[in-house]
Design a protein around this motif. Structure first.
Motif, mmCIF file in Angstrom:
data_model
loop_
_atom_site.group_PDB
_atom_site.id
_atom_site.type_symbol
_atom_site.label_atom_id
_atom_site.label_comp_id
_atom_site.label_asym_id
_atom_site.label_seq_id
_atom_site.Cartn_x
_atom_site.Cartn_y
_atom_site.Cartn_z
ATOM 1 N N ALA A 146 54.165 -14.275 7.832
ATOM 2 C CA ALA A 146 55.191 -14.506 7.302
ATOM 3 C C ALA A 146 56.785 -13.541 6.983
ATOM 4 O O ALA A 146 56.358 -12.139 7.490
ATOM 5 C CB ALA A 146 54.709 -14.101 5.202
ATOM 6 N N ILE A 147 57.839 -14.025 6.605
ATOM 7 C CA ILE A 147 58.562 -13.025 7.423
ATOM 8 C C ILE A 147 59.745 -12.775 5.012
ATOM 9 O O ILE A 147 59.981 -13.840 5.564
ATOM 10 C CB ILE A 147 59.567 -13.244 8.074
ATOM 11 N N THR A 148 59.761 -11.911 5.484
ATOM 12 C CA THR A 148 60.934 -11.335 3.760
ATOM 13 C C THR A 148 61.164 -10.690 3.701
ATOM 14 O O THR A 148 61.612 -9.594 4.792
ATOM 15 C CB THR A 148 59.460 -11.614 2.705
ATOM 16 N N SER A 149 62.185 -9.518 2.856
ATOM 17 C CA SER A 149 63.304 -9.471 2.543
ATOM 18 C C SER A 149 62.787 -8.887 1.334
ATOM 19 O O SER A 149 62.137 -9.048 0.455
ATOM 20 C CB SER A 149 65.069 -9.855 3.389
ATOM 21 N N PRO A 150 63.184 -7.544 1.312
ATOM 22 C CA PRO A 150 63.621 -6.636 -0.129
ATOM 23 C C PRO A 150 63.959 -7.927 -1.480
ATOM 24 O O PRO A 150 63.853 -8.309 -2.195
ATOM 25 C CB PRO A 150 63.858 -5.359 0.106
ATOM 26 N N THR A 151 65.221 -7.901 -0.902
ATOM 27 C CA THR A 151 66.349 -8.947 -1.193
ATOM 28 C C THR A 151 67.335 -9.667 -1.008
ATOM 29 O O THR A 151 66.911 -9.949 0.716
ATOM 30 C CB THR A 151 67.544 -8.003 -2.416
ATOM 31 N N VAL A 258 52.590 -19.585 13.683
ATOM 32 C CA VAL A 258 53.626 -20.448 12.428
ATOM 33 C C VAL A 258 53.769 -18.805 12.016
ATOM 34 O O VAL A 258 53.457 -17.729 11.867
ATOM 35 C CB VAL A 258 52.445 -21.016 11.439
ATOM 36 N N ILE A 259 55.466 -19.281 11.863
ATOM 37 C CA ILE A 259 56.547 -18.676 10.806
ATOM 38 C C ILE A 259 56.584 -19.427 9.841
ATOM 39 O O ILE A 259 57.972 -19.968 9.703
ATOM 40 C CB ILE A 259 56.960 -17.507 11.701
ATOM 41 N N PHE A 260 56.929 -18.548 8.852
ATOM 42 C CA PHE A 260 57.044 -18.672 6.969
ATOM 43 C C PHE A 260 58.335 -17.852 7.126
ATOM 44 O O PHE A 260 58.291 -16.370 7.443
ATOM 45 C CB PHE A 260 56.075 -18.597 6.230
ATOM 46 N N ASP A 270 58.384 -16.705 -6.018
ATOM 47 C CA ASP A 270 57.798 -16.874 -4.833
ATOM 48 C C ASP A 270 56.698 -16.828 -3.794
ATOM 49 O O ASP A 270 55.657 -17.499 -3.456
ATOM 50 C CB ASP A 270 59.102 -17.820 -4.632
ATOM 51 N N ALA A 271 57.817 -15.106 -2.840
ATOM 52 C CA ALA A 271 56.684 -15.305 -2.182
ATOM 53 C C ALA A 271 55.420 -14.399 -1.969
ATOM 54 O O ALA A 271 54.366 -14.581 -1.529
ATOM 55 C CB ALA A 271 57.679 -14.250 -1.024
ATOM 56 N N LEU A 272 54.991 -14.031 -3.311
ATOM 57 C CA LEU A 272 53.952 -13.151 -3.660
ATOM 58 C C LEU A 272 52.962 -14.320 -3.759
ATOM 59 O O LEU A 272 51.581 -14.562 -3.928
ATOM 60 C CB LEU A 272 53.881 -12.184 -4.604
ATOM 61 N N PRO A 276 49.157 -15.437 0.013
ATOM 62 C CA PRO A 276 46.901 -15.316 0.169
ATOM 63 C C PRO A 276 47.045 -16.448 1.359
ATOM 64 O O PRO A 276 46.392 -16.011 2.074
ATOM 65 C CB PRO A 276 47.044 -15.479 -1.358
ATOM 66 N N GLN A 277 48.121 -17.287 1.651
ATOM 67 C CA GLN A 277 47.853 -18.058 2.354
ATOM 68 C C GLN A 277 47.973 -17.501 4.047
ATOM 69 O O GLN A 277 47.510 -18.766 4.801
ATOM 70 C CB GLN A 277 48.439 -19.730 2.517
ATOM 71 N N VAL A 278 48.578 -16.443 4.541
ATOM 72 C CA VAL A 278 49.009 -16.019 5.326
ATOM 73 C C VAL A 278 48.025 -14.711 5.961
ATOM 74 O O VAL A 278 48.068 -13.954 5.095
ATOM 75 C CB VAL A 278 50.495 -15.899 5.988
ATOM 76 N N ASP A 279 48.514 -14.456 7.442
ATOM 77 C CA ASP A 279 47.805 -13.446 8.239
ATOM 78 C C ASP A 279 48.272 -12.240 7.578
ATOM 79 O O ASP A 279 47.384 -10.763 7.763
ATOM 80 C CB ASP A 279 47.365 -13.779 9.680
ATOM 81 N N CYS A 280 49.333 -12.558 7.932
ATOM 82 C CA CYS A 280 50.555 -10.724 7.664
ATOM 83 C C CYS A 280 51.972 -11.099 7.405
ATOM 84 O O CYS A 280 52.009 -12.361 7.958
ATOM 85 C CB CYS A 280 50.342 -10.316 9.549
#
Length: 323
Positions: A146-151, A258-260, A270-272, A276-280
């Motif tokens: 998963a790729i995410t960011s603070p804002t 797979v990259i989400f 939403d991200a939280l 739980p469905q991703v590895d890292c």
């Protein structure tokens, strides 16, 4: 509903046309034009870097409908070596069922997607990131990131796309990039994909998953785009149908990563809900934008997740930071 049916029919007609054309012609090299320098902010946000951690050294099966072909040379900016399918079947993928959309280099340039062209010297930053990410994931047997960011506006989608293209240039690895930022999907927009069927249409039961997949004209890369915003995004990301789909796209091919592309952490849950469905997870922070408190708050939310690193984006260079 009629619009969706027409879009599905057009997508299927295009696949049939691709198959007919492949029967008439020998495989030809695909060459992407080089991209000019993308705008970046200068300087590094030392406050964000301090919160994320110290700098680490800069080292850095097949897609849907893919079938093996006789040895061919594929090019994307620069030539990849001709590879025997007997030794490496992943290297010579041809897409016959997945919809193929060839991208406009000018569109990619405007959105700083530089890894599309292997000849662009600036791709070294993402190649280093690719090497680091793949090494960590292979060492742990992980296949979903998963790729995410603070804002918002930290550049997570740009980083995710460049990382996906860089990974696809490797001849032994396939990658699928899924746009799961349901409230603000941007992958299709950044790439200039035509607005046809997308992820939401599948979740609504209007189309099959195979109708949604797109290959952007580069072997070993599949996209799962979305064109429509979803208001109840967190609930959608936790549905059984979504969980079954994630399991399907993860396990369908052994060589696949797979990259989400997920929403920012501090604006919604939403991200939280999906993590739980991703590895890292890879956290993208923006130089000159992300504050120390935002980075610390994000890492606190991710404390029960496998954070493989933090990327400092929008500086002189893309830099990877220890978690």
């Amino acid at each position: 509903m009629e619009r969706i049916k027409e879009a599905v029919m057009r997508a299927r007609a295009q696949r049939e046309e691709n198959e007919a054309q492949e029967k008439r012609q020998e495989p030809r090299d695909q060459t992407a034009g080089s991209l000019t320098t993308a705008a970046r902010q200068s300087g590094a946000d030392e406050t964000a870097a301090e919160a994320a951690g110290s700098l680490v050294p800069a080292e850095t099966g097949r897609g849907e409908g893919a079938v093996e072909q006789p040895p061919v040379t594929q090019t994307a900016g620069s030539a990849l070596p001709t590879t025997s399918t007997a030794d490496n079947p992943v290297a010579a993928i041809k897409y016959k069922q997945t919809r193929v959309v060839h991208l406009d280099p000018n569109q990619l340039e405007r959105n700083r997607i530089i890894s599309f062209s292997k000849s662009d010297v600036r791709t070294v930053s993402f190649d280093r990131l690719r090497t680091q990410v793949l090494r960590i994931m292979r060492d742990h047997g992980w296949r979903t990131l998963a790729i995410t960011s603070p804002t918002a506006s930290c550049g997570k989608t740009t980083v995710g796309l460049n990382l996906a293209f860089s990974i696809a240039h490797q001849t032994e690895q396939t990658v699928l990039l899924a746009d799961f930022d349901l409230r603000d999907p941007q992958v299709a927009e950044y790439l200039g994909l035509p607005e046809t069927v997308s992820l939401v249409d599948f979740l609504n039961g209007d189309v099959s998953l195979s109708d949604v997949f797109v290959n952007p004209g580069i072997p070993r890369l599949t996209l799962l785009p979305n064109h429509k915003a979803v208001l109840n995004a967190a609930e959608t990301l936790m549905t059984r149908k979504m969980q079954e789909m994630v399991s399907d796209i993860r396990n369908r091919y052994e060589s696949r990563m797979v990259i989400f592309d997920l929403p920012p952490l501090l604006t919604t849950d939403d991200a939280l809900a999906f993590l739980p469905q991703v590895d890292c997870v890879l956290l993208v922070v923006a130089s000159g934008q992300s504050t120390k408190s935002e980075v610390k708050a994000s890492l606190n939310l991710l404390q029960n997740t496998n954070v493989i690193g933090t990327v400092l984006n929008k500086g002189e260079d893309i830099r990877s930071l220890a978690p």
